[in-house]
Design a protein around this motif. Structure first.
Motif, short mmCIF file in Angstrom:
data_model
loop_
_atom_site.label_atom_id
_atom_site.label_comp_id
_atom_site.label_asym_id
_atom_site.label_seq_id
_atom_site.Cartn_x
_atom_site.Cartn_y
_atom_site.Cartn_z
N LEU A 107 36.65 22.03 -12.90
CA LEU A 107 35.58 22.71 -13.33
C LEU A 107 36.07 24.44 -13.28
O LEU A 107 35.92 24.96 -14.22
CB LEU A 107 34.37 22.61 -12.31
N GLU A 108 36.89 24.61 -12.55
CA GLU A 108 37.56 26.12 -12.01
C GLU A 108 38.69 26.29 -12.96
O GLU A 108 39.37 27.31 -12.88
CB GLU A 108 37.69 26.29 -10.69
N THR A 109 39.32 25.09 -13.77
CA THR A 109 40.60 25.37 -14.50
C THR A 109 40.44 26.63 -15.62
O THR A 109 39.49 26.42 -16.26
CB THR A 109 41.05 24.18 -15.13
N ARG A 110 41.39 27.72 -15.45
CA ARG A 110 40.95 28.60 -16.20
C ARG A 110 41.82 28.58 -17.44
O ARG A 110 41.64 29.36 -18.31
CB ARG A 110 41.35 30.28 -15.30
N ALA A 111 42.79 28.04 -17.38
CA ALA A 111 44.05 28.00 -18.69
C ALA A 111 44.59 26.59 -18.46
O ALA A 111 45.03 26.18 -17.49
CB ALA A 111 44.90 29.10 -18.69
N VAL A 112 44.84 26.15 -19.78
CA VAL A 112 45.81 24.84 -19.96
C VAL A 112 47.04 25.29 -20.67
O VAL A 112 47.06 25.97 -21.75
CB VAL A 112 44.96 23.69 -20.35
N PHE A 113 48.24 24.84 -20.02
CA PHE A 113 49.49 25.20 -20.83
C PHE A 113 50.24 24.03 -21.12
O PHE A 113 50.43 23.13 -20.65
CB PHE A 113 50.32 26.18 -19.89
N VAL A 114 50.48 23.96 -22.58
CA VAL A 114 51.28 22.80 -23.13
C VAL A 114 52.27 23.21 -24.05
O VAL A 114 51.92 24.27 -24.53
CB VAL A 114 50.22 21.94 -23.46
N GLN A 115 53.14 22.38 -24.71
CA GLN A 115 53.79 22.36 -25.57
C GLN A 115 53.30 21.66 -26.98
O GLN A 115 52.84 20.76 -26.90
CB GLN A 115 55.47 21.83 -25.31
N ALA A 116 53.54 22.14 -28.01
CA ALA A 116 53.27 21.46 -29.26
C ALA A 116 54.22 20.45 -29.57
O ALA A 116 53.94 19.29 -29.69
CB ALA A 116 52.99 22.42 -30.61
N THR A 117 55.40 20.88 -29.28
CA THR A 117 56.62 19.86 -29.56
C THR A 117 57.25 20.24 -28.29
O THR A 117 57.79 21.40 -28.26
CB THR A 117 57.39 19.92 -30.87
N GLU A 118 57.87 19.23 -27.47
CA GLU A 118 58.62 19.14 -26.27
C GLU A 118 59.98 19.25 -26.81
O GLU A 118 60.69 17.90 -27.16
CB GLU A 118 58.29 18.40 -25.41
N SER A 119 60.82 20.18 -27.19
CA SER A 119 62.15 20.31 -27.87
C SER A 119 63.11 19.46 -27.10
O SER A 119 64.25 19.15 -27.68
CB SER A 119 62.81 21.66 -28.11
N SER A 120 63.00 19.50 -25.82
CA SER A 120 64.25 18.89 -24.75
C SER A 120 64.24 17.33 -25.09
O SER A 120 65.01 16.66 -24.97
CB SER A 120 63.79 19.11 -23.49
N THR A 121 62.97 16.80 -25.49
CA THR A 121 62.84 15.15 -25.88
C THR A 121 62.47 14.69 -27.07
O THR A 121 62.42 13.52 -27.30
CB THR A 121 61.66 14.67 -24.92
N GLY A 122 62.21 15.58 -27.87
CA GLY A 122 61.68 15.30 -29.62
C GLY A 122 60.34 14.78 -29.48
O GLY A 122 60.06 13.79 -30.32
#
Ligand SMILES: *Cc1c(COP(=O)(O)O)cnc(C)c1O
Length: 393
Positions: free
Chosen positions: A126-141
Motif C-alpha cells: 500500500l505504501e509503495t511510492r515508486a516501482v523501478f524496472v527495465q523495459a529490456t534487460e540488456s545483460s540477459t536479452g
C-alpha cells in the motif's frame, strides 16, 4: 583478409555518419539563439521518438545519470520503493535507490527470465511510492512486460510511480508511455539514437512532476525542475554537450527520413528493424543448435543473448569474432561471463550487418569445432534468410 571493426554491442552502438558530421560542425555557444533553436527542435523531436506528449529533458550524462536523477528527484529518504530485477541493470536500480535512503523491496527473477505479474503484485505494498524496472534487460536479452506492470498498478489503485529504464527499450520495443500510464521513461544516447555516449534523456509524466513538489532527496546538478525551466527557454541549466545535441538532431532527422519525414513512423520502422534483426539472429542461433537465454515470448529485440554448448566458454566465440572479423560482441556481464554472448540490434544495424554477423558466427563455430550436431556452413544463414523474406513479403 583486412578487418573492419564493427560494434554489435548493446551500447555503444554503431554511429550514424550524418550524426558524426553534425558533431564535428557543432561550434555553437549554448547561450545563443542558434543553440536555442537546435535544442528546442531536438526536445520536440524526442517527444515523437519516445512517443509521448510529456516533457522530455536531456541531461549531459550517461544513462545512469538519468536513472540517478529519477531516484533523487522522485523519492525522499525512507520512501518504500519496489525494484523489479532480473539482471545487472535491475540491480543498478537497487543500488541507486539504497544510496538515496529508500526502503527497498525487491522482486527478483533469475538471470535469463522475467518476473510474473503475480510476483509483482505480491511485492507491491500500500505504501509503495515508486516501482523501478527495465523495459529490456540488456545483460540477459530479456524484455519485461511494462504494459502488464502498468495495468497492474492501475488495477491495484497504486499511488506508486512507474519509472522505467528504457535505455535499450526505446527504439527497439513498442512502448506507449501515455497509453499505458508510465511516469518516467529513460533513454541514453549510445543506444538506439546512433550517437556516442554522453547524453541521457527522460520523459516525465504530470504525476511525476506533481510528486517532485514534495520529495526532498538531495539533488543539485540533476535537478529536473531546474532543467525543465531552462528547457522551456531552449536552454539547459549548465553547459550542455552541444556537439552531442547536434548529433542527436541529425540522428532523429535520419530516423524521420526513413518514413518521409514522419518521426513517429520512423521510430516504428526502427523498432521493426530491430525486431527483424533479432528474429533473424534467433532463427540462425536455433538452427545451429545454440540455445537462447531469454524465455520464448520475452526475447528483447534490443539484444539476443545466446548460450554456448555445454562445457564451452562463450569467450571462445567472443574472442573468435573479434580476432578473425573485428566484430565486437559482448560476453555475459558479472557472474554470467563465460556462459552467454550477446549480439545487439539497437539502432543503426541493418540486414547486411545481421547476415554478416551470422556468417561470421558460423565461421567461428566451425573453426572452434563446437559440439553442435547441426553445425554446417549456411545452416544459420538459411534460417535467417527465411525470416527476412517472411517478414518482408
Ligand atoms: C546501457 C544501459 C544503461 C546505462 O548505462 P550507462 O553506462 O550509464 O550509459 C542502463 N540500463 C540499461 C538497460 C542499459 O542497457
Amino acid at each position: 583478409m583486412i578487418r573492419k571493426t564493427r560494434l554489435f554491442t548493446p551500447g555503444p552502438t554503431p554511429l550514424l555518419p550524418a550524426a558524426q558530421f553534425a558533431m564535428a560542425a557543432a561550434d555553437i555557444h549554448h547561450r545563443t539563439a542558434e543553440f536555442r533553436a537546435l535544442f528546442t527542435r531536438v526536445l520536440s523531436q524526442l517527444k515523437d521518438f519516445v512517443g509521448t506528449k510529456n516533457d522530455v529533458l536531456v541531461l549531459s550524462s550517461s544513462g545512469t545519470g538519468a536513472m540517478e536523477a529519477a531516484v533523487s528527484n522522485l523519492t525522499s529518504p525512507g520512501d518504500r520503493v519496489l525494484v523489479l530485477t532480473a539482471g545487472k541493470f535491475g540491480e543498478r536500480w537497487s543500488g541507486i535507490t539504497k544510496a538515496f535512503g529508500c526502503e527497498v523491496d525487491v522482486v527478483s527473477a533469475p538471470y535469463g527470465s522475467t518476473f510474473t505479474l503475480e510476483a509483482v503484485k505480491a511485492g507491491l505494498k500500500l505504501e509503495t511510492r515508486a516501482v523501478f524496472v527495465q523495459a529490456t534487460e540488456s545483460s540477459t536479452g530479456v524484455r519485461h512486460d511494462i504494459e502488464g506492470i502498468a495495468k497492474l498498478l492501475k488495477s491495484e489503485h497504486s499511488e506508486a510511480l512507474l519509472i522505467v529504464d528504457a535505455i535499450t527499450g526505446l527504439g527497439t520495443t513498442p512502448l506507449d508511455m501515455d497509453g499505458w500510464g508510465v511516469d518516467v521513461f529513460i533513454g541514453g544516447s549510445q543506444k538506439a539514437v546512433m550517437i556516442p555516449p554522453g547524453l541521457s534523456y527522460l520523459a516525465v509524466s504530470q504525476r511525476a512532476w506533481d510528486r517532485m513538489e514534495a520529495t526532498y532527496n538531495p539533488r543539485y546538478y540533476f535537478d529536473l525542475r531546474k532543467e525543465r525551466k531552462n528547457a522551456a527557454k531552449g536552454e539547459s541549466a549548465y553547459t550542455p554537450s552541444v556537439a552531442l545535441i547536434a548529433a542527436l538532431g541529425a540522428a532523429l532527422d535520419y530516423i524521420a527520413g526513413q518514413a518521409e519525414g514522419d518521426l513517429v513512423e520512423g521510430r516504428k520502422k526502427l523498432v521493426d528493424n530491430a525486431e527483424t534483426c533479432a528474429a533473424m539472429t534467433r532463427a540462425a542461433a536455433t538452427a545451429l543448435g545454440l540455445k537462447l537465454f531469454a524465455p520464448v515470448g520475452f526475447e528483447a529485440a534490443a539484444a539476443t543473448a545466446i548460450v554456448p554448448p555445454t562445457g564451452v566458454d562463450s569467450g571462445i566465440i567472443v574472442k573468435g569474432l573479434r580476432s578473425k572479423f573485428a566484430a565486437i560482441v559482448t560476453d555475459g556481464q558479472g557472474e554470467m561471463k563465460g556462459s552467454l554472448f550477446r549480439i545487439a540490434h539497437i539502432g543503426f544495424f541493418d540486414y547486411m550487418d545481421t547476415i554478416a554477423i551470422i556468417g561470421a558466427l558460423e565461421q567461428v563455430a566451425i573453426a572452434a569445432n563446437l559440439p553442435l550436431p547441426n553445425l554446417a556452413f549456411g545452416t544459420g544463414l538459411i534460417a535467417a534468410q527465411k525470416v527476412y523474406a517472411e517478414r518482408n513479403k
